[in-house]
Scaffold this motif. Structure first.
Motif, mmCIF file in Angstrom:
data_model
loop_
_atom_site.group_PDB
_atom_site.id
_atom_site.type_symbol
_atom_site.label_atom_id
_atom_site.label_comp_id
_atom_site.label_asym_id
_atom_site.label_seq_id
_atom_site.Cartn_x
_atom_site.Cartn_y
_atom_site.Cartn_z
ATOM 1 N N HIS A 232 50.385 43.186 32.434
ATOM 2 C CA HIS A 232 50.787 42.398 33.609
ATOM 3 C C HIS A 232 49.633 42.326 34.618
ATOM 4 C CE1 HIS A 232 53.412 40.670 36.572
ATOM 5 N NE2 HIS A 232 53.368 41.721 37.377
ATOM 6 N N ALA A 233 48.992 43.448 34.846
ATOM 7 C CA ALA A 233 47.862 43.492 35.785
ATOM 8 C C ALA A 233 46.659 42.731 35.235
ATOM 9 C CB ALA A 233 47.485 44.947 36.068
ATOM 10 N N ILE A 234 46.378 42.896 33.944
ATOM 11 C CA ILE A 234 45.222 42.240 33.323
ATOM 12 C C ILE A 234 45.353 40.728 33.365
ATOM 13 C CG2 ILE A 234 44.064 41.849 31.102
ATOM 14 C CD1 ILE A 234 44.616 44.842 30.495
ATOM 15 N N LEU A 235 46.558 40.218 33.131
ATOM 16 C CA LEU A 235 46.763 38.772 33.164
ATOM 17 C C LEU A 235 46.505 38.211 34.559
ATOM 18 C CD1 LEU A 235 49.897 38.359 30.853
ATOM 19 C CD2 LEU A 235 47.595 37.461 30.447
ATOM 20 N N PHE A 236 46.883 38.961 35.577
ATOM 21 C CA PHE A 236 46.568 38.534 36.948
ATOM 22 C C PHE A 236 45.057 38.527 37.173
ATOM 23 C CE2 PHE A 236 50.928 39.717 38.727
ATOM 24 C CZ PHE A 236 51.237 38.413 39.070
ATOM 25 N N ILE A 237 44.382 39.552 36.698
ATOM 26 C CA ILE A 237 42.920 39.635 36.862
ATOM 27 C C ILE A 237 42.234 38.458 36.168
ATOM 28 C CG2 ILE A 237 40.866 40.966 36.231
ATOM 29 C CD1 ILE A 237 42.601 43.512 36.604
ATOM 30 N N LEU A 238 42.682 38.146 34.961
ATOM 31 C CA LEU A 238 42.104 37.020 34.214
ATOM 32 C C LEU A 238 42.348 35.701 34.943
ATOM 33 C CD1 LEU A 238 43.115 37.986 30.561
ATOM 34 C CD2 LEU A 238 40.800 37.979 31.528
ATOM 35 N N ALA A 239 43.559 35.552 35.479
ATOM 36 C CA ALA A 239 43.902 34.313 36.176
ATOM 37 C C ALA A 239 43.013 34.087 37.389
ATOM 38 C CB ALA A 239 45.371 34.345 36.588
ATOM 39 N N PHE A 240 42.915 35.088 38.243
ATOM 40 C CA PHE A 240 42.168 34.898 39.483
ATOM 41 C C PHE A 240 40.653 34.962 39.280
ATOM 42 C CE2 PHE A 240 46.395 36.258 41.021
ATOM 43 C CZ PHE A 240 46.692 35.109 41.727
ATOM 44 N N GLY A 261 47.123 33.384 45.963
ATOM 45 C CA GLY A 261 48.204 34.085 45.278
ATOM 46 C C GLY A 261 47.956 35.562 45.047
ATOM 47 N N VAL A 262 46.769 36.041 45.388
ATOM 48 C CA VAL A 262 46.408 37.443 45.116
ATOM 49 C C VAL A 262 47.337 38.457 45.792
ATOM 50 C CG1 VAL A 262 44.638 39.202 45.480
ATOM 51 C CG2 VAL A 262 44.004 36.978 44.533
ATOM 52 N N PRO A 263 47.666 38.302 47.079
ATOM 53 C CA PRO A 263 48.562 39.290 47.708
ATOM 54 C C PRO A 263 49.901 39.434 46.980
ATOM 55 C CG PRO A 263 47.527 37.933 49.384
ATOM 56 C CD PRO A 263 47.191 37.308 48.066
ATOM 57 N N LEU A 264 50.441 38.332 46.514
ATOM 58 C CA LEU A 264 51.699 38.388 45.773
ATOM 59 C C LEU A 264 51.509 39.087 44.434
ATOM 60 C CD1 LEU A 264 52.870 34.785 46.626
ATOM 61 C CD2 LEU A 264 54.131 36.863 47.206
ATOM 62 N N ALA A 265 50.360 38.839 43.806
ATOM 63 C CA ALA A 265 50.059 39.492 42.534
ATOM 64 C C ALA A 265 49.945 41.001 42.717
ATOM 65 C CB ALA A 265 48.757 38.930 41.955
ATOM 66 N N VAL A 266 49.272 41.409 43.782
ATOM 67 C CA VAL A 266 49.123 42.840 44.072
ATOM 68 C C VAL A 266 50.488 43.481 44.291
ATOM 69 C CG1 VAL A 266 48.242 44.514 45.748
ATOM 70 C CG2 VAL A 266 46.796 42.605 45.015
ATOM 71 N N LYS A 267 51.351 42.799 45.031
ATOM 72 C CA LYS A 267 52.697 43.310 45.267
ATOM 73 C C LYS A 267 53.453 43.467 43.957
ATOM 74 C CE LYS A 267 57.123 42.262 47.430
ATOM 75 N NZ LYS A 267 57.916 41.328 48.271
ATOM 76 N N SER A 268 53.353 42.482 43.098
ATOM 77 C CA SER A 268 54.071 42.523 41.823
ATOM 78 C C SER A 268 53.622 43.699 40.965
ATOM 79 C CB SER A 268 53.857 41.212 41.062
ATOM 80 O OG SER A 268 54.554 41.238 39.833
#
Length: 310
Positions: A232-240, A261-268
Motif C-alpha cells: 500500500h505504501a509502495i504504490l503511493f510512493i510509485l504514484a507520486f 494528494g500526499v497528505p491523504l496518502a500519508v494518513k492512509s
C-alpha cells in the motif's frame, strides 16, 4: 406485483451500477481529455461524453459479472456483518436479495453489449483504431472475474485495474480526441494507474477472511494484511514519484500539483499500519486513499490544461 418487481430490479440495478464510484473511470477520462486539449487544443464534447458513456457501461458490466462470480464462489456470502463496509464486500445486490444471479448476469451481458455498440459507433464515425483499445478493455473487464482467466482470483486483479484505469482509458480518450497517441500521454497515466490499484488493495483488507475462504487469491490474501500494508505504501510512493518524471518530460512545473494528494496518502498509510486488522478504524484509510485519488486526479486535470498556456 409487477410494479414491486420492477422497483426491486430498478433499485438493484442502480445499487449494482453504483454511480458514486464512477469517479474511478471519470478521472482518467478527464485527465486524458484535458491533456488532449492542453497539448493539441483539440477537445470534442460530444465524443468525450459518448466515450464516457461506453466506459461507464463497461464498468457496470464488470461490476455485475464480478457480483455473480463472487456470489457463486461464496466470497460475498462469507462476509460477516462486522466486516461489511461501504468500501468492500462487492455491491451486495445478490446477498441482499435486490437481484438474482440470473438478473445480475443479464445486466452484465446487456451493458457489455451496449458498450460494444457505442464502441462500434465511435470506430465508424470518429476513430477506427480505437477498436484495439476498446477490445482489450472489454476483454479485461469480462475476465476480471469470469473463468477461465479469473484475474482477480489469481492475484492479477490489481495489475488489471491499474492498467485499465490508467494507461488504457487515458490513452483511449486521448486517441478519440486527437486521432493521435504519444508516449507522454501514456506516461501521464502512470500515477492514476498506481493510485487506483491502491484503492483496490486497501479495499481488500476488510474482505480478507471471506476472500481467503472463497479462494480469491488477491494481493492481500497472498501476502497477508501486515505485508500488504507495505505494498500500500509502495504504490503511493510509485504514484507520486511519477510526477517528478512527468514534470521533467513536459518541462512544466504545474505537474507538481499532483503532490496535493500526499497528505491523504500519508494518513492512509499511517492508519493502515496501526489498524490493518481493525475494520472500524481501517475505514479511515479506505476513505483517505479514495480521496487521494480524487484530489490528485483534479490536480492532474489542471496541470494537463496548463500545457496549452505554459
Amino acid at each position: 406485483m409487477k410494479d414491486e418487481q420492477f422497483k426491486r430490479l430498478w433499485k438493484g440495478f442502480w445499487q449494482l451500477a453504483d454511480p458514486k464510484i464512477w469517479i474511478a473511470s471519470t478521472i482518467p477520462m478527464a485527465v486524458g481529455g484535458a491533456l488532449a486539449f492542453g497539448m493539441t487544443g483539440k477537445f470534442d464534447v460530444f465524443w468525450f461524453l459518448i466515450s464516457l458513456a461506453a466506459v461507464y457501461l463497461i464498468e457496470i458490466g464488470k461490476n455485475a459479472s464480478n457480483e455473480v462470480v463472487d456470489y457463486i464462489t461464496g466470497v460475498d456470502r462469507y462476509v460477516t456483518p462486522d466486516k461489511r463496509t461501504p468500501f468492500s464486500g462487492g455491491k451486495k445486490t445478490i446477498v441482499d436479495g435486490k437481484l438474482t444471479v440470473t438478473e445480475a448476469a443479464l445486466i452484465s451481458m446487456l451493458t457489455f453489449g451496449a458498450a460494444c455498440i457505442i464502441g462500434i459507433y465511435i470506430m465508424l464515425y470518429r476513430e477506427m483504431s480505437i477498436f484495439w483499445i476498446g477490445f482489450l478493455g472489454i476483454l479485461i473487464a469480462i475476465f476480471y472475474s469470469v473463468p477461465p482467466l479469473k484475474l482477480a482470483y489469481r492475484g492479477l486483479g490489481e495489475l488489471a485495474v491499474g492498467f485499465v484505469f490508467g494507461p488504457l482509458i487515458l490513452s483511449g480518450i486521448y486517441k478519440v480526441m486527437t486521432h493521435e497517441l504519444t508516449l507522454p500521454a501514456v506516461v501521464v497515466a502512470l500515477p492514476i494507474g498506481f493510485l487506483i490499484a491502491n484503492v483496490l488493495v486497501i479495499n481488500q483488507f476488510p474482505d480478507y477472511e471471506a476472500d481467503k475462504r472463497g479462494n480469491k487469491k488477491n494481493l492481500v490474501v497472498r501476502l497477508g494484511k501486515k505485508k500488504a500494508v507495505n505494498v500500500h505504501a509502495i504504490l503511493f510512493i510509485l504514484a507520486f514519484s511519477s510526477f517528478l518524471a512527468i514534470t521533467v518530460i513536459f518541462r512544466n512545473p504545474f505537474w507538481l500539483l499532483g503532490f496535493a494528494g500526499v497528505p491523504l496518502a500519508v494518513k492512509s498509510v499511517r492508519v493502515a499500519r496501526v489498524h490493518y486488522d481493525n475494520i472500524k478504524e481501517l475505514v479511515q484509510a479506505n476513505a483517505a486513499t479514495i480521496m487521494a485519488y480524487q484530489v490528485t486526479g483534479l490536480a492532474m486535470v489542471i496541470a494537463a490544461i496548463s500545457e496549452k498556456y505554459f
